[in-house]
Design a protein around this motif. Structure first.
Motif, PDB file in Angstrom:
ATOM      1  N   ALA A   1     -12.668  -1.732   2.468  1.00  0.00           N
ATOM      2  CA  ALA A   1     -12.024  -0.720   1.628  1.00  0.00           C
ATOM      3  C   ALA A   1     -11.391  -1.337   0.390  1.00  0.00           C
ATOM      4  O   ALA A   1     -11.468  -0.772  -0.706  1.00  0.00           O
TER       5      ALA A   1
ATOM      6  N   ARG B   1      -7.737   5.088   0.779  1.00  0.00           N
ATOM      7  CA  ARG B   1      -7.143   4.713   2.071  1.00  0.00           C
ATOM      8  C   ARG B   1      -6.110   3.607   1.903  1.00  0.00           C
ATOM      9  O   ARG B   1      -5.054   3.633   2.533  1.00  0.00           O
ATOM     10  N   PHE B   2      -6.402   2.620   1.045  1.00  0.00           N
ATOM     11  CA  PHE B   2      -5.501   1.493   0.844  1.00  0.00           C
ATOM     12  C   PHE B   2      -5.227   1.281  -0.644  1.00  0.00           C
ATOM     13  O   PHE B   2      -5.675   0.299  -1.248  1.00  0.00           O
TER      14      PHE B   2
ATOM     15  N   GLU C   1     -13.594  -2.542   8.513  1.00  0.00           N
ATOM     16  CA  GLU C   1     -13.467  -1.356   7.669  1.00  0.00           C
ATOM     17  C   GLU C   1     -12.332  -1.512   6.664  1.00  0.00           C
ATOM     18  O   GLU C   1     -12.472  -1.167   5.487  1.00  0.00           O
ATOM     19  N   GLY C   2     -11.201  -2.037   7.123  1.00  0.00           N
ATOM     20  CA  GLY C   2     -10.074  -2.259   6.225  1.00  0.00           C
ATOM     21  C   GLY C   2     -10.407  -3.265   5.144  1.00  0.00           C
ATOM     22  O   GLY C   2     -10.046  -3.088   3.975  1.00  0.00           O
TER      23      GLY C   2
ATOM     24  N   ASP D   1      -6.591  -8.872  14.564  1.00  0.00           N
ATOM     25  CA  ASP D   1      -5.788  -7.824  15.175  1.00  0.00           C
ATOM     26  C   ASP D   1      -5.787  -8.011  16.686  1.00  0.00           C
ATOM     27  O   ASP D   1      -6.502  -8.853  17.227  1.00  0.00           O
TER      28      ASP D   1
ATOM     29  N   HIS E   1       0.801  -1.215   0.000  1.00  0.00           N
ATOM     30  CA  HIS E   1       0.000   0.000   0.000  1.00  0.00           C
ATOM     31  C   HIS E   1       0.841   1.275   0.000  1.00  0.00           C
ATOM     32  O   HIS E   1       0.286   2.370  -0.040  1.00  0.00           O
TER      33      HIS E   1
ATOM     34  N   ASP F   1     -12.447  -2.011  13.155  1.00  0.00           N
ATOM     35  CA  ASP F   1     -11.306  -1.566  12.371  1.00  0.00           C
ATOM     36  C   ASP F   1     -10.937  -2.602  11.314  1.00  0.00           C
ATOM     37  O   ASP F   1     -10.644  -2.255  10.165  1.00  0.00           O
ATOM     38  N   VAL F   2     -10.948  -3.866  11.683  1.00  0.00           N
ATOM     39  CA  VAL F   2     -10.621  -4.933  10.731  1.00  0.00           C
ATOM     40  C   VAL F   2     -11.654  -4.983   9.602  1.00  0.00           C
ATOM     41  O   VAL F   2     -11.309  -5.103   8.420  1.00  0.00           O
TER      42      VAL F   2
END
Length: 371
Positions: A275, A162-163, A271-272, A250, A119, A268-269
């Motif tokens: 994306a 974002r990524f 959302e990533g 995570d 990334h 958070d995981v």
């Protein structure tokens, strides 16, 4: 065999017998392995098969396949960087490649490959270094461009702000394995080698006399042993005051002895994942896993003798436990049988934290939540 499967399918599956004996504990063994997960069962199997040892028992507080081995990510790979790790995980991957033939059991080993996405430019530099280290240690690695990734994985959003996907490091020999089938396969094979598999037998303490461990106290009485091998993954913290939690990929952001979930980490995981993999949002959730992990200070495992004679420790696997199952079992069996570390596990010592020989694979410091 295939003929047996077909016969049972046609006759209502009435002819299957137990895959292993439900043994009753004896008064004493030469080896007592605490923990009936993948690592414990693999240790027992290799101890009997490769090192010709006998009078071996595996003590499990629940049932075989009911712990972390039945609720993990199923991924196998050897894409590590440091010399303390890479040869060990490559040895494990080689054992995975022949596991089904070795055990005569369908563990659903599928070498479909693994791809780590790049990334940023800095991450590309790090992955180039990692790939070269893998090749130097006999593993396979290929650096892919963004165009190659688009051709192979058209469902990925390579232009996400974002990524952004700028390439990737592929290991084509990596893949997945049916996690609980690994435990079942090792259990059956160990049983055939004469190992006693004792389920529903919780270890409640160690009996230590004059600095020597002479056995374990259990919910089914005392079991004597010449050597006791702890191999209990996420429950190791109850004995060694080291632990943590993985939930969906995570870690908690602080040192934790909790065995519960952390919703912000899950968010958070997710959302990533959304994306870079938008189609994930339309998936229906069938199950989720929450394996309790024992985190070491440098993010690398421990396979070593303790300061107590006759007591050995295997733990601190962090997020590398499942993929290490065969090599962990083989190396731990080697240590138990010879009192010397296996050549691929010489760095996994307990005293490395005191001597400054940590295996900081991520290069982020000596604190579990940083790994």
């Amino acid at each position: 065999s295939g003929f047996k499967v077909i016969k049972e399918a046609l006759t209502g599956h009435r002819g299957w017998g137990p895959a292993w004996r439900d043994a009753t504990p004896k008064a004493e063994y030469d080896y007592v392995i605490i923990g009936g997960g993948g690592h414990g069962l693999a240790t027992a199997y290799y101890l009997a098969k490769e090192f010709k040892q006998a009078r071996i028992a595996v003590v499990e507080k629940g049932w075989i396949g009911g712990g972390n081995v039945g609720r993990n990510t199923t991924i196998i790979r050897s894409n590590y960087l440091l010399d303390g790790n890479e040869p060990f995980y490559e040895f494990s991957l080689q054992l995975w490649e022949n596991l089904e033939q070795e055990l005569n059991y369908n563990a659903m080993v599928s070498q479909r490959g693994i791809l780590n996405l790049i990334h940023s430019d800095a991450q590309r530099d790090a992955f180039v270094r990692r790939g070269n280290a893998m090749i130097l240690n006999g593993a396979d690695a290929e650096l892919l461009s963004t165009e190659q990734i688009v051709a192979r994985y058209p469902f990925l959003n390579v232009n996400n702000a974002r990524f952004p996907i700028k390439g990737g490091l592929a290991q084509h020999r990596g893949g997945t394995v049916r996690h609980d089938a690994v435990a079942w396969g090792y259990a059956r094979a160990a049983d055939q080698c004469g190992v006693d598999i004792i389920q529903n037998c919780e270890v409640t303490g160690f009996r230590i006399e004059d600095g020597t461990c002479t056995g374990v106290e259990t919910s089914r009485g005392f079991i004597g042993a010449k050597k006791v091998a702890s191999c209990v993954a996420g429950s190791s913290s109850r004995l060694s005051d080291k632990g943590g939690l993985v939930f969906g990929g995570d870690l908690d952001g602080y040192n934790s002895y909790a065995q519960r979930g952390n919703l912000p980490v899950v968010e958070d995981v997710c959302e990533g994942g959304m994306a870079i993999f938008p189609n994930l949002g339309r998936a229906r959730l069938l199950r989720m896993w929450g394996g309790v992990m024992d985190m070491s200070m440098d993010g690398s495992p421990i396979i070593d003798r303790t300061h107590i004679d006759g007591l050995y420790f295997n733990g601190g696997w962090c997020y590398g436990g499942f993929k290490a199952t065969p090599a962990s079992g083989f190396a731990y069996a080697h240590l138990l049988a010879t009192d010397r570390p296996h050549k691929t596990a010489t760095a996994f010592r307990l005293d490395r934290f005191a001597t400054g020989h940590m295996i900081d694979e991520k290069g982020v410091g000596n604190q579990p939540n940083l790994h």
